[in-house]
Design an enzyme around this catalytic site. Structure first.
Site, PDB file in Angstrom:
ATOM      1  N   LYS A  35       0.812  -1.225   0.000  1.00 40.50           N
ATOM      2  CA  LYS A  35       0.000   0.000   0.000  1.00 40.50           C
ATOM      3  C   LYS A  35       0.843   1.272   0.000  1.00 40.50           C
ATOM      4  O   LYS A  35       0.380   2.329  -0.433  1.00 40.50           O
ATOM      5  CB  LYS A  35      -0.952   0.002   1.198  1.00 40.50           C
ATOM      6  CG  LYS A  35      -0.251   0.133   2.535  1.00 40.50           C
ATOM      7  CD  LYS A  35      -1.253   0.237   3.679  1.00 40.50           C
ATOM      8  CE  LYS A  35      -0.539   0.450   5.011  1.00 40.50           C
ATOM      9  NZ  LYS A  35      -1.472   0.619   6.129  1.00 40.50           N
ATOM     10  N   THR A  42       6.801  -0.713   7.795  1.00 36.92           N
ATOM     11  CA  THR A  42       7.078   0.187   8.907  1.00 36.92           C
ATOM     12  C   THR A  42       8.558   0.223   9.231  1.00 36.92           C
ATOM     13  O   THR A  42       9.141   1.286   9.448  1.00 36.92           O
ATOM     14  CB  THR A  42       6.285  -0.262  10.151  1.00 36.92           C
ATOM     15  OG1 THR A  42       4.882  -0.088   9.904  1.00 36.92           O
ATOM     16  CG2 THR A  42       6.679   0.536  11.377  1.00 36.92           C
ATOM     17  N   GLY A 115      -4.246  -4.436  -0.615  1.00 36.98           N
ATOM     18  CA  GLY A 115      -4.644  -5.804  -0.918  1.00 36.98           C
ATOM     19  C   GLY A 115      -5.774  -6.294  -0.023  1.00 36.98           C
ATOM     20  O   GLY A 115      -5.882  -5.899   1.140  1.00 36.98           O
ATOM     21  N   THR A 144       1.162  -8.011   6.618  1.00 38.68           N
ATOM     22  CA  THR A 144       0.823  -6.584   6.629  1.00 38.68           C
ATOM     23  C   THR A 144       1.312  -5.845   7.871  1.00 38.68           C
ATOM     24  O   THR A 144       1.101  -4.638   8.003  1.00 38.68           O
ATOM     25  CB  THR A 144      -0.695  -6.405   6.490  1.00 38.68           C
ATOM     26  OG1 THR A 144      -1.361  -7.309   7.384  1.00 38.68           O
ATOM     27  CG2 THR A 144      -1.139  -6.701   5.075  1.00 38.68           C
ATOM     28  N   GLY A 181       4.363   5.230  28.100  1.00 36.99           N
ATOM     29  CA  GLY A 181       4.782   3.855  27.850  1.00 36.99           C
ATOM     30  C   GLY A 181       6.287   3.696  27.973  1.00 36.99           C
ATOM     31  O   GLY A 181       7.047   4.368  27.278  1.00 36.99           O
ATOM     32  N   ILE A 185       9.979   1.132  22.323  1.00 33.44           N
ATOM     33  CA  ILE A 185       9.820   2.294  21.444  1.00 33.44           C
ATOM     34  C   ILE A 185       9.884   3.592  22.240  1.00 33.44           C
ATOM     35  O   ILE A 185      10.566   4.549  21.854  1.00 33.44           O
ATOM     36  CB  ILE A 185       8.507   2.187  20.653  1.00 33.44           C
ATOM     37  CG1 ILE A 185       8.554   0.986  19.714  1.00 33.44           C
ATOM     38  CG2 ILE A 185       8.234   3.470  19.869  1.00 33.44           C
ATOM     39  CD1 ILE A 185       7.239   0.686  19.027  1.00 33.44           C
ATOM     40  N   GLY A 186       9.184   3.639  23.371  1.00 33.62           N
ATOM     41  CA  GLY A 186       9.179   4.849  24.177  1.00 33.62           C
ATOM     42  C   GLY A 186      10.549   5.210  24.705  1.00 33.62           C
ATOM     43  O   GLY A 186      10.946   6.381  24.695  1.00 33.62           O
ATOM     44  N   ASP A 315       4.009  -9.570  12.359  1.00 32.83           N
ATOM     45  CA  ASP A 315       3.256  -8.897  13.411  1.00 32.83           C
ATOM     46  C   ASP A 315       1.768  -9.230  13.417  1.00 32.83           C
ATOM     47  O   ASP A 315       1.090  -8.958  14.406  1.00 32.83           O
ATOM     48  CB  ASP A 315       3.407  -7.374  13.281  1.00 32.83           C
ATOM     49  CG  ASP A 315       4.797  -6.887  13.653  1.00 32.83           C
ATOM     50  OD1 ASP A 315       5.665  -7.738  13.941  1.00 32.83           O
ATOM     51  OD2 ASP A 315       5.017  -5.659  13.639  1.00 32.83           O
ATOM     52  N   HIS A 447      41.072 -11.195  22.940  1.00 35.78           N
ATOM     53  CA  HIS A 447      41.342 -10.195  23.979  1.00 35.78           C
ATOM     54  C   HIS A 447      42.110  -9.021  23.361  1.00 35.78           C
ATOM     55  O   HIS A 447      43.029  -9.238  22.569  1.00 35.78           O
ATOM     56  CB  HIS A 447      42.186 -10.812  25.097  1.00 35.78           C
ATOM     57  CG  HIS A 447      42.623  -9.816  26.126  1.00 35.78           C
ATOM     58  ND1 HIS A 447      41.777  -9.350  27.109  1.00 35.78           N
ATOM     59  CD2 HIS A 447      43.818  -9.175  26.307  1.00 35.78           C
ATOM     60  CE1 HIS A 447      42.427  -8.483  27.862  1.00 35.78           C
ATOM     61  NE2 HIS A 447      43.671  -8.346  27.399  1.00 35.78           N
TER      62      HIS A 447
END
Length: 468
Positions: A35, A42, A115, A144, A181, A185-186, A315, A447
């Site tokens: 779309k 995202t 779609g 989506t 929140g 993300i917040g 998701d 190391h």
């Protein structure tokens, strides 16, 4: 009616475009429906990629102002926010163009429109000009993704009251920002704007930050963020946000358990209370595709819905909303459709917070093991005892290894510290092969490196760490 295709993928985020490419590699004729005018979903457009660009740039700005002098580097920093946003946009452009190139390289047809699943083997596309077209395919994958969750009574305008999308485009640094929140993300976006000069208050309904992550890591992380200037109000809720005549905002914050609200002024309020699957408008009910109470599409172990030939990944199904989880599911479902044995081990999916220091985890937390009645042992090692971290002045944090008491098999690894987003991969690999803490402890690490902290934490499971 176009087609027929072997596979149509709805959505070209990390799960969708990876699924399409893998299917094409396996010889299937593939089409994708997107779309947005650009591919990448995202993640590439308004999520993972632009946020990491701003996290990187804002950290460099903050380090120049506050960290370089201690290393003998005299420098001053002046913020050019417009140029920083252009830097972010350039990175996004390069990534989305890269996905378009990959789709073309793999001879995948692409359609830019919305779609909708009509039935088994049929997808309707509605283009921006309103024209519709129906495609046919043997299989359909719904990928989506998700969108920001909203709070009732708080109207988002993406200018003063924003989601993560608006937080990536603020034209000026706000004087005061309230973040609703204390999840990934917040905290990431709150960190960006705090580094750039905003006063940031994080309001969380629960009595802790980072719900679902290791509680010891969460407590340590909160203390570190408070030292960086973020303020927290836990066990609290924002009951409403009003706009003042001068354009500023007034948020009403009340105790989560109930009580009188307090008015708190802000220039910007960021709503970061999670994400919800993007399943509206897909024709799921009409096609008979089952969803749960959270609008997630129900699938079996092969990502097949209850409708033959229709699959879902990422998701829009249960599990963590992570790009890499969607990618692995995209590969697996493409292989299943092509007759191979695609599989995803959902017990070994890393989770990362890209602040500074970073937070990373894979596998079970102590709370989950206790709840399940699993006997386990713990090995911990702090970065204050790591030579590389000491000389780099990046000693905040630690590595924690959780191993099954009887077998020594690693059940979870949790890290907070510098570069742990990269270091967590070592833990994921050894867990994928059911490795033990002993296996990790006996693996030679270079190391001086930060990853020596992982080895030491594994040694600490048997109480034999060297540098503590």
């Amino acid at each position: 009616m176009a087609g027929p295709y072997d596979l149509i993928v709805i959505g070209t985020g990390p799960g969708g475009y990876v699924c399409a490419i893998r299917a094409a590699q396996l010889g299937l004729k593939v089409a994708v429906v997107e779309k947005r005018p650009t591919h990448g979903g995202t993640c590439l457009n308004v999520g993972c990629i632009p946020s990491k660009a701003l996290l990187h740039a804002s950290h460099a700005y903050d380090e120049t102002r506050h960290g370089l002098a201690a290393m003998g580097i005299k420098a001053t920093a002046e913020l050019d926010l417009a140029k920083m946003l252009a830097f972010k946009a350039e990175g996004v452009k390069g990534n989305v163009e890269g996905v378009a190139y990959l789709l073309k390289k793999n001879k995948i047809d692409h359609y830019h429109g919305t779609g909708k699943v009509l039935s088994t083997g049929r997808v309707e596309i509605t283009f921006m000009n309103g024209i519709q077209q129906t495609l046919e395919a043997k299989s359909i994958v719904i990928a989506t993704g998700s969108e920001p969750a909203r709070l009732a009574g708080i109207e988002v305008d993406e200018k003063e009251i924003i989601t993560s999308t608006g937080a990536l485009e603020l034209p000026q640094v706000p004087g005061k920002m309230i973040v609703i929140g204390a999840g990934v993300i917040g905290l990431e976006l709150g960190s960006v704007w705090r580094r750039l000069g905003a006063e940031v208050l994080v309001v969380e309904f629960l009595d802790r930050i980072l719900p679902g992550m290791d509680s010891e890591v969460a407590r340590s992380f909160q203390r570190i963020l408070e030292k960086q200037g973020l303020k927290f109000r836990l066990a609290s809720k924002v009951t409403g946000v009003a706009k003042n005549e001068d354009g500023t905002l007034k948020a009403s914050i009340a105790p989560a358990a109930g009580g009188d609200p307090e008015a708190v002024a802000a220039d910007v309020v960021l709503v970061a209370v999670g994400r919800v699957p993007y399943t509206d408008g897909l024709g799921l009910a009409e096609a008979g595709i089952a969803v749960d109470g959270k609008k997630r599409i129900l699938v079996d172990g092969q990502f097949q819905t209850n409708v033959a030939g229709v699959y879902a990944i990422g998701d829009v199904i249960a599990g963590p909303m992570l790009a890499h989880k969607a990618e692995d599911e995209g590969i697996a479902v493409a292989e299943n459709i092509a007759g191979q044995a695609g599989h995803v081990n959902h017990d070994v999916i890393p989770n990362v917070i890209y602040t500074f220091p970073e937070v990373a985890s894979v596998g079970k937390t102590e709370e989950e093991l206790k709840s399940a009645g699993v006997a386990y042992t713990v090995g911990k090692f702090p970065f204050t005892a790591n030579g590389r971290a000491k000389v780099n002045r990046t000693t905040d944090g630690f590595v924690k290894v959780l191993a099954e008491a009887k077998t020594d098999r690693i059940l979870g690894v949790h890290m907070i510290g510098p570069n742990v987003s990269e270091m967590i991969a070592e833990a994921a690999v050894i867990m994928e092969f059911s490795g033990s803490a002993e296996d990790l402890a006996r693996t030679c690490h270079a190391h001086p490196t930060l990853t020596e902290a992982v080895k030491e934490a594994a040694l600490a499971v048997a109480k034999r760490q060297i540098h503590m």
